[in-house]
Design a protein around this motif. Structure first.
Motif, PDB file in Angstrom:
ATOM      1  N   ASN A 173      -6.758  -0.535  -1.314  1.00 57.77           N
ATOM      2  CA  ASN A 173      -5.638   0.140  -0.641  1.00 57.77           C
ATOM      3  C   ASN A 173      -5.955   0.204   0.856  1.00 57.77           C
ATOM      4  O   ASN A 173      -7.122   0.089   1.249  1.00 57.77           O
ATOM      5  CB  ASN A 173      -5.460   1.557  -1.201  1.00 57.77           C
ATOM      6  N   GLU A 174      -4.925   0.344   1.656  1.00 57.37           N
ATOM      7  CA  GLU A 174      -5.175   0.518   3.090  1.00 57.37           C
ATOM      8  C   GLU A 174      -4.114   1.436   3.691  1.00 57.37           C
ATOM      9  O   GLU A 174      -3.037   1.608   3.122  1.00 57.37           O
ATOM     10  CB  GLU A 174      -5.226  -0.835   3.809  1.00 57.37           C
ATOM     11  N   THR A 175      -4.452   2.025   4.810  1.00 59.62           N
ATOM     12  CA  THR A 175      -3.519   2.947   5.466  1.00 59.62           C
ATOM     13  C   THR A 175      -3.354   2.542   6.915  1.00 59.62           C
ATOM     14  O   THR A 175      -4.341   2.283   7.606  1.00 59.62           O
ATOM     15  CB  THR A 175      -4.087   4.391   5.414  1.00 59.62           C
ATOM     16  N   LYS A 229       0.834   4.213  -3.170  1.00 61.02           N
ATOM     17  CA  LYS A 229       0.700   5.669  -3.014  1.00 61.02           C
ATOM     18  C   LYS A 229       1.643   6.392  -3.975  1.00 61.02           C
ATOM     19  O   LYS A 229       1.474   7.561  -4.273  1.00 61.02           O
ATOM     20  CB  LYS A 229       0.998   6.074  -1.569  1.00 61.02           C
ATOM     21  N   GLY A 248      -9.005   0.249   5.431  1.00 59.40           N
ATOM     22  CA  GLY A 248      -8.767  -0.065   4.019  1.00 59.40           C
ATOM     23  C   GLY A 248     -10.072  -0.270   3.273  1.00 59.40           C
ATOM     24  O   GLY A 248     -11.122  -0.507   3.879  1.00 59.40           O
ATOM     25  N   ASN A 256     -11.180  10.262   6.180  1.00 60.46           N
ATOM     26  CA  ASN A 256      -9.997   9.636   5.570  1.00 60.46           C
ATOM     27  C   ASN A 256     -10.372   8.401   4.769  1.00 60.46           C
ATOM     28  O   ASN A 256      -9.835   8.142   3.698  1.00 60.46           O
ATOM     29  CB  ASN A 256      -8.976   9.247   6.651  1.00 60.46           C
ATOM     30  N   LEU A 304      -9.827   7.568   0.852  1.00 62.23           N
ATOM     31  CA  LEU A 304      -9.197   6.331   0.391  1.00 62.23           C
ATOM     32  C   LEU A 304     -10.115   5.627  -0.604  1.00 62.23           C
ATOM     33  O   LEU A 304      -9.692   5.165  -1.670  1.00 62.23           O
ATOM     34  CB  LEU A 304      -8.928   5.426   1.591  1.00 62.23           C
ATOM     35  N   SER A 317       0.834  -1.215   0.000  1.00 65.82           N
ATOM     36  CA  SER A 317       0.000   0.000   0.000  1.00 65.82           C
ATOM     37  C   SER A 317       0.868   1.265   0.000  1.00 65.82           C
ATOM     38  O   SER A 317       0.479   2.273  -0.566  1.00 65.82           O
ATOM     39  CB  SER A 317      -1.030   0.011   1.116  1.00 65.82           C
TER      40      SER A 317
END
Ligand code: TTP
Ligand code: MG
Length: 383
Positions: free
Chosen positions: A243-245, A88, A331, A260, A264, A84
């Motif tokens: 995607n994940e954060t 970015k 995510g 957020n 995403l 991930s």
């Protein structure tokens, strides 16, 4: 414009993760695997240990080594974090293993005009987030990038700018330097006196095809000259787009997390929209600060890449999540992907259904789907 490709490969991946999580192991030979060595760190490699060797044999060569079991779930999670981070940077990526992948950095090069800087920043970024080192190769195609990443392994990088540099670097190397040449091919070619890349280049293509078959012969011949036209194929091995954060500190703030997560979701939706795929299912993943992880999915009735359709299931999923707890990771992933509506209804299906006198019903269905598809496209172009 010519492509510029980066290949990254984490160093002694499983072993490095174990050492990172238990610094007492630093400097000692560390081997991961129960019966077979999956990998070992570079200390252990000094004793002649390597992947795929039996642990029994390894213990004979290196009795003082630290032998650990695999924790695949942990390595998988770290791999996802690395992926991930990379997503970015660019979406022109192809992850080929948990610890390895290709990235098209042509646009980054246009921006920074400095390959050394890009490689340095990339490696620093990975290290900063997961505290693991990787090796990087930059080339003008996948082959040159992959070979370049091996040159200064571990924890280094190398650049091969063009075919001339490639040929110069590989000429006296063993043919095994070409990915895909294993022990068997090496043995076969050895019988014809082909040991180095220059032997391969000097061999007649026709004779090589006689030995290895048409396709493999031409591939190896081209590869020996640095030619490789394979493209980066993001979706091939990733039948999902997501995607994940991971947050640096746990956050308990419903409005902030939702905002957020929505950003995403928008980013992931853009990738879906730009791809050839339609999706049916959205999954939201949340990890709380006590490491409890939940994944909630919802599906549409039909495949879609319409923003409002997919946003509606996103909002429904948010309703099901408890945002009053501290959150560490969030995510969003689209899965259940199909290339297009028409592909679902192949000619084979049409013939089959025709036999059952269902052709009219099917034609009707196609018509409706096409109408909906073009309505979706119209709406997409407005979003
Ligand atoms: P590799 O990238 O091949 O090896 P590595 O990362 O351990 O070492 P390096 O890149 O520095 O040479 O494989 C990545 C991980 O995949 C590795 O840590 C363990 C796992 N693996 C297996 O489980 N079985 C295998 O046969 C191989 C080669 C790797
Ligand atoms: Mg590796």
């Amino acid at each position: 414009m010519n492509k510029i490709i980066m290949h990254y490969d984490m160093d002694a991946f499983y072993a490095s993760v174990e050492i990172r999580d238990n610094p007492k192991l630093q400097g000692k030979p560390v081997i991961v695997g129960t019966r077979v060595v999956t990998t070992c760190n570079y200390e252990a490699r000094k004793y002649g240990l390597h992947s795929a060797m039996s642990v029994k044999e390894a213990k004979k060569l290196c009795p003082k080594g630290i032998y650990l079991n695999c924790d695949k779930e942990k390595y998988y999670e770290i791999s996802k974090t690395i992926q991930s981070l990379i997503l970015k940077l660019s979406h022109d990526v192809e992850f080929i293993a948990l610890d390895e992948g290709y990235i098209d950095i042509s646009l980054l090069y246009e921006k920074y005009k400095d390959l050394d800087y890009i490689a340095k920043k990339f490696r620093e970024r990975i290290y900063k987030h997961v505290k693991l080192t990787c090796s990087v190769g930059i080339g003008y195609n996948k082959l040159s990038a992959k070979i370049a990443s091996e040159v200064n392994k571990p924890n280094g990088f190398f650049i091969i700018h063009d075919e001339e540099e490639f040929k110069n670097y590989v000429k006296d190397k063993n043919i095994r330097i070409i990915p895909g040449i294993g022990k068997k091919t090496q043995e076969i070619l050895g019988k014809y006196g082909i040991e180095t890349i220059i032997d391969l280049q000097n061999y007649s293509l026709l004779a090589l095809q006689g030995i290895l078959g048409h396709a493999k012969g031409i591939q190896l011949y081209e590869n020996s000259l640095g030619i490789d036209n394979r493209k980066i194929e993001f979706e091939r091995k990733n039948k999902s787009i997501g995607n994940e954060t991971t947050l640096t500190v746990p956050v308990k703030n419903e409005i902030l997390i939702k905002e957020n997560l929505k950003n995403l979701f928008d980013g992931v939706f853009k990738r879906l929209k730009d791809s050839k795929y339609f999706s049916k299912t959205l999954t939201i993943k949340i990890r709380f600060s006590n490491r409890e992880t939940i994944q909630k999915s919802k599906s549409l009735r039909d495949y879609s890449k319409n923003y409002l359709d997919l946003l509606s299931i996103f909002n429904e999923l948010l309703e099901e999540i408890d945002f009053s707890k501290e959150i560490l990771l969030y995510g969003a992933t689209f899965s259940n992907l199909k290339e297009s509506f028409s592909e679902q209804l192949s000619f084979k299906n049409i013939n089959k259904l025709n036999k059952n006198n269902k052709i009219i019903e099917l034609q009707d269905k196609i018509k409706k789907m096409e109408q909906k598809n073009s309505a979706n496209k119209n709406r997409d172009s407005k979003t």
